[in-house]
Design an enzyme around this catalytic site. Structure first.
Site, PDB file in Angstrom:
ATOM      1  N   GLU A  37      18.672  22.683 -80.457  1.00 59.79           N
ATOM      2  CA  GLU A  37      18.531  21.985 -79.091  1.00 59.79           C
ATOM      3  C   GLU A  37      17.592  20.670 -78.694  1.00 59.79           C
ATOM      4  OE1 GLU A  37      19.089  26.106 -76.340  1.00 59.79           O
ATOM      5  OE2 GLU A  37      17.258  26.114 -77.615  1.00 59.79           O
TER       6      GLU A  37
HETATM    7  C1  ACM Z   1      18.260  28.951 -80.666  1.00 55.89           C
HETATM    8  O1  ACM Z   1      18.806  29.914 -80.084  1.00 55.89           O
HETATM    9  N1  ACM Z   1      18.164  27.838 -80.220  1.00 55.89           N
HETATM   10  C2  ACM Z   1      18.144  29.073 -82.128  1.00 55.89           C
END
Ligand code: ACM
Length: 658
Positions: free
Chosen positions: A295
């Protein structure tokens, strides 16, 4: 005797026999074969656990092998640092006279002792273990739990009892998510501002970490640290703003929309990471080192002319290429310090060497794709405990199913197992156990037991058994429940609150409304009904089964009808009983509409049963009105769902129509 007994995870092979080995106060253990310090401590710990479980004081001196009730024997000592793929198999043979437990490696003995503890039951002749031969080994070598200690700090005592729970269900990796935007949780002696400015005072010292790692090792659990980068890194840049892609200042702590990303274009970033990773590689002995990589918020990269110029000048196409560049440089550093790099599936990029271990959280496809490209991988998609799914839904997810089912045998071998994830936005030391347990035991079984072990009915039956036994380890998933309800009520008599609490569940997926602390407060109190309510309502489950049975019987099953009526009558009257508490406690005020809807739905359910029983139609307007209540009850309010609503909906829909 059911072939699986009450064991969880189900062993690879069980041969039941007849008779039993009585466990009385003369119970003793003898240890033969190879020496291993984990057994020197593990056997007395086993005796303590057996003693706690039975309430019988036991002699914890080792006995002579000719006389012992349980003879255990290890063929060889294990590795100095526990390794992925060490032999974890064991054989447990129980006869009416004695039991023997043998294993090639101490890890198998630790697992076998847990199996033995699960077999102990009260019988007319005393506590006893059934005569049985078990030959057991795990399906996957990597059976993990991620615990995020950044969003909410979790003290080591709480983590230790969770390690005990993991050992009880034969899980062998704690993935320790030690840094994120909200907090940096490890003392760094080389870069001390990380914990000084990045943790709001909540971090583990290195001495504490060493003690904790020894505790995990003793239980056959590897600890893999994760330091998330380049995204999820606000706590780092709060301490060292020069790491950031855009000028600060930054602060650690829980706040909205404040994720940051490191600057991968500066050599200084890599010098810093070399210094940091060198220190952490020495502190954490495991071969694997998780760098996160998930992310990445691209906005700071997009807004930085310097970074965009770097991308152009190097002939990169986009930010993804820039992250791959970062990962390649990181890989060299991690490798230089003797570690194997792991990352979330966003790290997958053609430029990345095949030595990197990929953890799939975005779907089963990315796991299969990684395995096809030659990477080893783990599955976490499907095992997110913070999504508040029922155990059966996690249990139905198999690392080798879906896209992975079509892998060649060689590709399939690259799938090492999986990890459940306990993200910490909405957990505290008080509530974490009830979010992890007992559901984790079902995921643990998925990773340990043969693929064919997948019947949810059997799983739930054994999960109920394992759940209360986990309480003997100090896990609080059951013991905290009533005290939390009493706090909500501010009263001793919580019968009515409990009836509501057991008919609801926390909202699913990521629909809980996010609340952020307002300074000067550092964190939000997680002391509402949603925090006390169990992720999975056993009552809703049972009620759904009754409705199903009743409908399947063509509305003839009067036993099922009687039981449904008794629940419905209880719910119908509950709102009036609960009202004084709802009016009294500010913590409960938000639950008033749920309580009212539960009563309304119960009335509708009773009317539906009458209508079905008498074959009398009800006005169409009644149906429309009741179905509207069902719909409302299935939408989150106070972050809760009335879980009995869909079953009552079935009854409403089953009423005869004009
Ligand atoms: C995640 O849930 N961003 C690894």
């Amino acid at each position: 005797m059911p072939s699986t007994l009450n064991l969880m995870p189900v062993p690879a092979n069980i041969q039941p026999g007849t008779g039993q080995l009585v466990i009385d106060q003369l119970f003793t253990v003898a240890v033969g074969g190879a020496k291993d310090a984990r057994l020197d401590r593990g056997v007395p710990r086993f005796l303590d656990e057996l003693s706690r479980q039975t309430g019988m004081p036991l002699n914890n001196q080792l006995a002579d092998s000719a006389k012992a009730t349980l003879l255990i024997r290890c063929e060889s000592g294990g590795r100095k640092v526990q390794e992925l793929g060490e032999d974890e198999s064991y054989t447990l043979e129980v006869s009416p006279a004695r039991a023997t437990l043998t294993a090639p490696n101490p890890l198998g003995l630790l697992h076998g002792l847990q199996t033995f503890l699960q077999l102990v039951e009260p019988t007319p002749a005393g506590f006893a273990v059934p005569v049985v031969t078990i030959k057991d080994e795990p399906r996957f070598a990597w059976r993990g739990l991620l615990i995020d200690v950044s969003r909410h700090f979790i003290p080591l005592a709480v983590l230790k009892r969770n390690l005990d729970g993991m050992a009880a269900v034969k899980m062998n990796v704690l993935h320790w998510h030690l840094s994120d935007d909200e907090g940096f949780r490890v003392e760094s002696k080389r870069l001390p501002k990380l914990h000084e400015l990045g943790s709001e005072g909540q971090y583990y010292t290195q001495a504490e970490i060493r003690d904790f790692l020894a505790y995990a090792r003793d239980r056959g659990i590897r600890v893999v640290p994760e330091f998330d980068m380049p995204g999820h890194s606000r706590s780092w840049v709060a301490a060292y703003p020069e790491l950031a892609s855009l000028p600060g200042p930054y602060k650690a702590g829980r706040m909205a929309n404040a994720d940051t990303v490191m600057d991968p274009t500066r050599d200084g970033t890599y010098k810093f990471l070399d210094k940091f990773i060198g220190e952490m590689a020495a502190l954490f002995p495991d071969a694997y080192f998780h760098i996160g990589g998930d992310e990445v918020n691209n906005k700071p990269w997009d807004s930085s002319p310097k970074i965009q110029e770097f991308i152009r000048a190097r002939g990169m196409k986009n930010n993804r290429d820039l992250q791959a560049y970062f990962n390649q440089r990181l890989l060299k550093i991690v490798g230089k310090h003797g570690k194997i790099m792991m990352g979330w599936d966003e790290v997958l990029h053609p430029d990345l060497p095949k030595t990197v271990l990929v953890q799939s959280w975005r779907g089963q496809e990315s796991l299969a794709a990684a395995a096809r490209q030659g990477y080893r991988g783990l599955l976490s998609f499907g095992y997110y405990l913070d999504l508040m799914w029922p155990a059966s839904r996690h249990y139905a997810v198999d690392p080798m199913a879906g896209a992975a089912a079509s892998l060649s045998p060689e590709e399939a071998k690259r799938i090492l197992g999986g990890e459940a994830c306990m993200w910490a936005e909405y957990i505290t030391p008080e509530t974490i156990d009830s979010r992890v347990w007992p559901r984790l035991a079902a995921i643990g079984e998925r990773f340990w037991s043969p693929q064919a072990v997948k019947d949810p009915g059997s799983m739930y039956q054994r999960l109920d058994e394992v759940s209360w036994r986990l309480g003997w380890l100090g896990l609080t998933h059951e013991s905290n429940y009533v005290p939390m309800l009493r706090r909500l009520a501010g009263a001793e008599d919580i019968r009515a609150l409990r009836i509501l609490a057991e008919a609801v569940e926390p909202t699913k997926d990521y629909t809980r409304s996010e609340v952020f602390p307002q300074p000067p407060v550092k964190s939000v109190s997680l002391n509402r009904l949603v925090d006390a309510a169990r992720p999975e309502s056993a009552v809703a489950h049972r009620f759904a089964e009754l409705v199903e049975k009743y409908i399947q019987s063509g509305y003839q099953d009067s036993a099922a009808e009687g039981q449904m009526r008794s629940w419905l009558v209880r719910w119908q009257g509950n709102h009036a009983n609960l009202n004084p508490l709802l009016e009294r406690s500010f913590l409960l005020a938000e639950d008033e509409p749920l309580s009212e809807d539960l009563a309304t739905l119960a009335t509708a359910g009773l009317q539906a049963l009458d209508s079905i029983g008498r074959k009398q139609t009800l006005p169409e307007a009644w149906r429309t009105e009741q179905l509207a209540v069902v719909e409302r009850a299935m939408k989150p309010r106070a972050n809760l769902l009335v879980m009995v609503a869909p079953s009552i909906q079935k009854l409403i829909e089953a009423t005869p129509r004009p």
